[in-house]
Design a protein around this motif. Structure first.
Motif, short mmCIF file in Angstrom:
data_model
loop_
_atom_site.label_atom_id
_atom_site.label_comp_id
_atom_site.label_asym_id
_atom_site.label_seq_id
_atom_site.Cartn_x
_atom_site.Cartn_y
_atom_site.Cartn_z
N MET A 45 0.80 -6.42 -16.29
CA MET A 45 1.89 -5.52 -15.90
C MET A 45 1.67 -4.80 -14.58
SD MET A 45 4.49 -5.75 -17.85
CE MET A 45 5.36 -4.20 -17.60
N GLN A 46 0.53 -5.03 -13.94
CA GLN A 46 0.37 -4.52 -12.57
C GLN A 46 1.47 -5.09 -11.68
OE1 GLN A 46 -4.45 -4.81 -12.97
NE2 GLN A 46 -3.59 -5.36 -11.01
N ALA A 97 4.47 -5.23 -12.16
CA ALA A 97 5.72 -4.46 -12.20
C ALA A 97 5.84 -3.51 -11.01
CB ALA A 97 5.82 -3.69 -13.51
N PHE A 98 4.72 -3.30 -10.30
CA PHE A 98 4.80 -2.55 -9.04
C PHE A 98 5.40 -3.43 -7.97
CE2 PHE A 98 0.91 0.07 -10.43
CZ PHE A 98 1.69 1.15 -10.81
N ARG A 100 11.15 2.18 -13.17
CA ARG A 100 10.22 1.11 -13.59
C ARG A 100 8.81 1.43 -13.17
NH1 ARG A 100 11.49 -3.40 -10.37
NH2 ARG A 100 9.50 -3.29 -9.26
N HIS A 101 8.64 1.98 -11.98
CA HIS A 101 7.29 2.32 -11.52
C HIS A 101 6.67 3.42 -12.38
CE1 HIS A 101 8.29 0.59 -7.28
NE2 HIS A 101 7.88 -0.33 -8.11
N GLU A 157 7.38 3.90 -15.55
CA GLU A 157 7.08 3.21 -16.81
C GLU A 157 5.83 2.35 -16.68
OE1 GLU A 157 9.45 0.45 -20.11
OE2 GLU A 157 10.37 0.90 -18.18
N THR A 158 5.65 1.74 -15.51
CA THR A 158 4.48 0.89 -15.28
C THR A 158 3.18 1.69 -15.34
OG1 THR A 158 5.78 -0.59 -13.87
CG2 THR A 158 3.39 -0.71 -13.66
N TYR A 192 2.45 2.43 -18.95
CA TYR A 192 2.01 1.24 -19.67
C TYR A 192 0.55 0.92 -19.36
CZ TYR A 192 1.66 -3.53 -21.40
OH TYR A 192 1.25 -4.65 -22.07
#
Length: 218
Positions: free
Chosen positions: A125-126, A128-129, A187-188, A190-191, A194
């Motif tokens: 999930m890195q 997602a940045f 999203r960032h 949330e990332t 996570y």
């Protein structure tokens, strides 16, 4: 209605929706957290969430237009979020289109024992940045001390920024994340949560992340 007004209304609708989504994830408990979006660049005009309200219940009309000094435009006398100044500083320094600030619990918990960064590598999930194309790299989540002085906190956050990570963790407080759109900023945020949750779960089970060299050879 003029085109600029239509665009602004669309942005405010997106902001309200993203605030509700982040609140549903538990990132904006009670009346905590705030979101904003850039409406105009020159002079800088930002739509900011109000202070002391449930961010999961915001409507487009609730957002306050603030200028470069983080004060509401006349004749609006409502109080914007206390962190409005930090949002403005991020727009000025980064050139982003939106900022989301929340209090995600795993990121806050992990920050309490962190020093300058929370190092992450080998987690899918890195990616997602924005700008990160592989998990085979290290991403350092910057961590700064908390302060009730927004000028001071703004300086610390801006100084700690890292090009590859569009977010900064404030120790014991929360996360400021930004992006090229309202959705990307959310999203960032949330990332970060996570990744911090995965790190805490891994540590709780005695697991450690593999060295970068080992991960790259897989």
């Amino acid at each position: 209605m003029q085109r600029g007004d239509v665009v602004s209304e669309q942005i405010l609708t997106q902001l309200a929706g993203e605030a509700a989504r982040l609140a549903s994830l538990g990132f904006m408990a009670c009346t905590a957290g705030n979101v904003s979006a850039c409406l105009e660049r020159d002079p800088l005009l930002v739509a900011m969430s109000p202070s002391g309200v449930d961010k999961g219940q915001l409507k487009p009309v609730d957002f306050i237009r603030v200028g470069p000094d983080a004060r509401p435009l006349a004749p609006d006398s409502r109080k914007p979020s206390d962190e409005a100044l930090l949002h403005l500083r991020l727009y000025q320094a980064v050139g982003c289109s939106a900022v989301c600030h929340g209090h995600p619990p795993h990121a806050v918990a992990l920050s309490l024992g962190a020093e300058a960064v929370i190092a992450v590598h080998g987690i899918e999930m890195q990616k997602a940045f924005a700008g990160t194309a592989t998990h085979l790299c290290e991403r350092n989540l910057p961590v700064v001390a908390n302060s009730q002085d927004m000028e001071e906190l703004s300086r610390w956050v801006l100084a700690a920024r890292q090009a590859a990570v569009p977010a900064v963790v404030v120790r014991g407080h929360g996360v400021y994340a930004w992006g090229a759109s309202v959705r990307e900023a959310g999203r960032h945020l949330e990332t970060v949560e996570y990744l911090c949750r995965v790190l805490l779960l891994a540590r709780a089970h005695g697991a450690v992340q593999p060295p970068q060299s080992s991960a790259a050879q897989r």
